[in-house]
Enzyme design. Structure first.
Site, PDB file in Angstrom:
ATOM      1  N   TYR A   1     -18.298 -12.586   3.298  1.00 38.58           N
ATOM      2  CA  TYR A   1     -17.618 -12.267   1.901  1.00 38.58           C
ATOM      3  C   TYR A   1     -15.930 -12.290   2.078  1.00 38.58           C
ATOM      4  O   TYR A   1     -15.481 -11.268   2.753  1.00 38.58           O
ATOM      5  CB  TYR A   1     -18.101 -10.966   1.277  1.00 38.58           C
ATOM      6  CG  TYR A   1     -17.663 -10.851  -0.192  1.00 38.58           C
ATOM      7  CD1 TYR A   1     -18.533 -11.336  -1.083  1.00 38.58           C
ATOM      8  CD2 TYR A   1     -16.221 -10.098  -0.522  1.00 38.58           C
ATOM      9  CE1 TYR A   1     -18.172 -11.139  -2.483  1.00 38.58           C
ATOM     10  CE2 TYR A   1     -16.245  -9.906  -1.813  1.00 38.58           C
ATOM     11  CZ  TYR A   1     -17.056 -10.320  -2.642  1.00 38.58           C
ATOM     12  OH  TYR A   1     -16.621 -10.343  -4.140  1.00 38.58           O
ATOM     13  N   SER A   2     -15.223 -13.114   1.593  1.00 36.85           N
ATOM     14  CA  SER A   2     -13.855 -13.117   1.862  1.00 36.85           C
ATOM     15  C   SER A   2     -12.933 -13.595   0.561  1.00 36.85           C
ATOM     16  O   SER A   2     -13.168 -14.290  -0.152  1.00 36.85           O
ATOM     17  CB  SER A   2     -13.472 -14.245   3.033  1.00 36.85           C
ATOM     18  OG  SER A   2     -12.230 -14.510   2.951  1.00 36.85           O
ATOM     19  N   ASN A   3     -12.309 -12.440   0.151  1.00 38.65           N
ATOM     20  CA  ASN A   3     -11.470 -12.599  -1.057  1.00 38.65           C
ATOM     21  C   ASN A   3     -10.645 -13.894  -0.916  1.00 38.65           C
ATOM     22  O   ASN A   3     -10.293 -14.338  -1.945  1.00 38.65           O
ATOM     23  CB  ASN A   3     -10.806 -11.361  -1.309  1.00 38.65           C
ATOM     24  CG  ASN A   3     -11.634 -10.139  -1.656  1.00 38.65           C
ATOM     25  OD1 ASN A   3     -12.268 -10.249  -2.562  1.00 38.65           O
ATOM     26  ND2 ASN A   3     -11.423  -9.085  -0.929  1.00 38.65           N
TER      27      ASN A   3
ATOM     28  N   GLY B   1     -18.288  -5.640  -9.083  1.00 37.08           N
ATOM     29  CA  GLY B   1     -16.801  -5.633  -8.954  1.00 37.08           C
ATOM     30  C   GLY B   1     -16.467  -4.202  -8.854  1.00 37.08           C
ATOM     31  O   GLY B   1     -16.833  -3.214  -9.582  1.00 37.08           O
TER      32      GLY B   1
ATOM     33  N   SER C   1     -14.196  -7.859  -8.551  1.00 35.78           N
ATOM     34  CA  SER C   1     -14.813  -9.178  -8.170  1.00 35.78           C
ATOM     35  C   SER C   1     -15.732  -9.750  -9.185  1.00 35.78           C
ATOM     36  O   SER C   1     -16.346 -10.901  -8.968  1.00 35.78           O
ATOM     37  CB  SER C   1     -15.421  -9.009  -6.768  1.00 35.78           C
ATOM     38  OG  SER C   1     -14.680  -8.944  -5.657  1.00 35.78           O
TER      39      SER C   1
END
Length: 392
Positions: free
Chosen positions: A179-181, A321, A73
């Site tokens: 938090y959302s990809n 990440g 990330s």
């Protein structure tokens, strides 16, 4: 450079002997159960690089000190910077409704470009969400044999978005933080729609070529990772039996622009130093990027960037990440003069997910303290994205 205390001959690097506390720190981290680690610290024009552990299980060679690795990330900060550079060019507006450019997904019309970058859109995370009681609401496979089996599959970004949008929203746009990809896959599709070019092409035009980041890759669906590199491993159980998979070569399209990029500690240093030093964004947009949203609470998340205050009186900006097998660290002072960039690879140690996550947190705490507080004070609670298995 492949030895622990190798020096970059093209820089004013100091040798590992000058910072024994850093070599000790990364060795202790590896001794906890990681396969290997490489670390680069730049302080006021002086550079230290080192590594510990092994490049590959069953071998004795250390990880290369400027090897390629999957950054998870940390990708998000580069993607957010591309979006903000397009804002600076006038191609898009930070508060434009995303649906105007991406009308085919049935997005809530209140979701703006800003909300994607700061995780306030409310869109479901395609790698899964946790209920308040801790129950996992699944997305694509991210654990166990099913995850390993899926690492050869190609996911289209549109597929990941549609999966997420088939799930209920977490909250109304702009009313909370989660938090959302999925936000960063939507950001990729937005970039490609408004420019007519691929994310990789825009990344090269706006960041990689101007900064000379020749070792940073947007892999799309390619499983390859350039040499030199260490190997990452994923330990899991299948029908009660422990297994270890070498996940060095994988199709990273399952992470897409939320976490698919490959880089080196040197390239990440160059990037975050340039970003924090004001060489990539106009001052007002950099200020927006570095301002945490009030709803992000203890995570202190701005636009693709975490903000952390240390007990020794300073502030650091970062985005780390990780996913199964790999972890990346990228930290900087506000002016970009001191940076910490690193990679860790998991091995075959008998550690459960909670133990690995705790070890990763302790590793970050130790290194942030050593580099940004002179080893004299503990930093505040480490600000990182939730759950490493979600490409945090």
């Amino acid at each position: 450079m492949s030895e622990t205390n190798s020096v970059n001959q093209n820089s004013s690097a100091t040798s590992g002997q000058d910072r024994p506390e850093l070599q000790t720190a990364i060795q202790e981290i590896v001794d906890f159960g990681f396969a290997g680690m490489q670390l680069r610290v730049n302080e006021q024009g002086r550079e230290w690089v080192g590594s510990a552990g092994v490049r590959k299980l069953g071998e004795t060679a250390k990880p290369p000190t400027n090897g390629h690795f999957r950054i998870g990330s940390t990708t998000k900060t580069l993607v957010a910077t591309v979006v903000l550079r397009l804002v600076a060019e006038g191609t898009i507006g930070l508060d434009d409704p995303v649906v105007d450019s991406l009308p085919g997904f049935g997005l809530d019309g209140r979701i703006t470009v800003r909300m994607l970058l700061q995780h306030t859109s409310g869109v479901f995370n395609f790698t899964g969400e946790f209920d308040p009681d801790g129950t996992l609401l699944p997305g694509i496979p991210v654990q166990g044999q099913e995850y390993v089996d899926s690492l050869s599959r190609t996911y289209q970004p549109q597929e990941l978005v549609r999966l997420a949008l088939s799930k209920p929203a977490q909250f109304e746009p702009g009313t909370d933080w989660s938090y959302s990809n999925t936000n960063y896959v939507l950001a990729r599709l937005l970039i490609e729609k408004v420019t007519g070019r691929s994310l990789a092409a825009e990344m090269r035009r706006l960041i990689l070529q101007p900064l000379g980041l020749s070792n940073t890759v947007v892999p799309d669906a390619s499983p390859e990772i350039p040499d030199p590199h260490a190997h990452g491993y994923y330990r899991y159980e299948d029908d009660g039996r422990p297994k270890v998979a070498d996940v060095t070569r994988m199709n990273p399209s399952w992470a897409s622009s939320a976490g698919d990029m490959i880089s080196t500690t040197k390239d990440l240093h160059t990037f975050i130093s340039a970003l924090m030093g004001g060489r990539l964004l106009p001052a007002p947009l950099l200020a927006e990027m570095r301002t945490p949203h009030p709803k992000s609470g203890d995570f202190h998340y701005g636009l693709g960037l975490f903000v952390e205050d240390t007990d020794c009186g300073g502030t650091v900006f970062h985005h780390n990440g990780g996913f199964a097998g790999w972890a990346a660290l990228m930290y900087s002072t506000p002016d970009g003069s001191t940076t910490l960039t690193a990679s860790l690879t998991n091995g075959d140690a008998e550690l459960d997910f909670a133990a690995v996550a705790q070890a990763f947190e302790q590793a970050k705490q130790r290194l942030v303290t050593e580099v940004f507080c002179g080893g004299q004070a503990e930093p505040t609670n480490e600000m990182s994205a939730p759950a490493a298995h979600t490409t945090a």
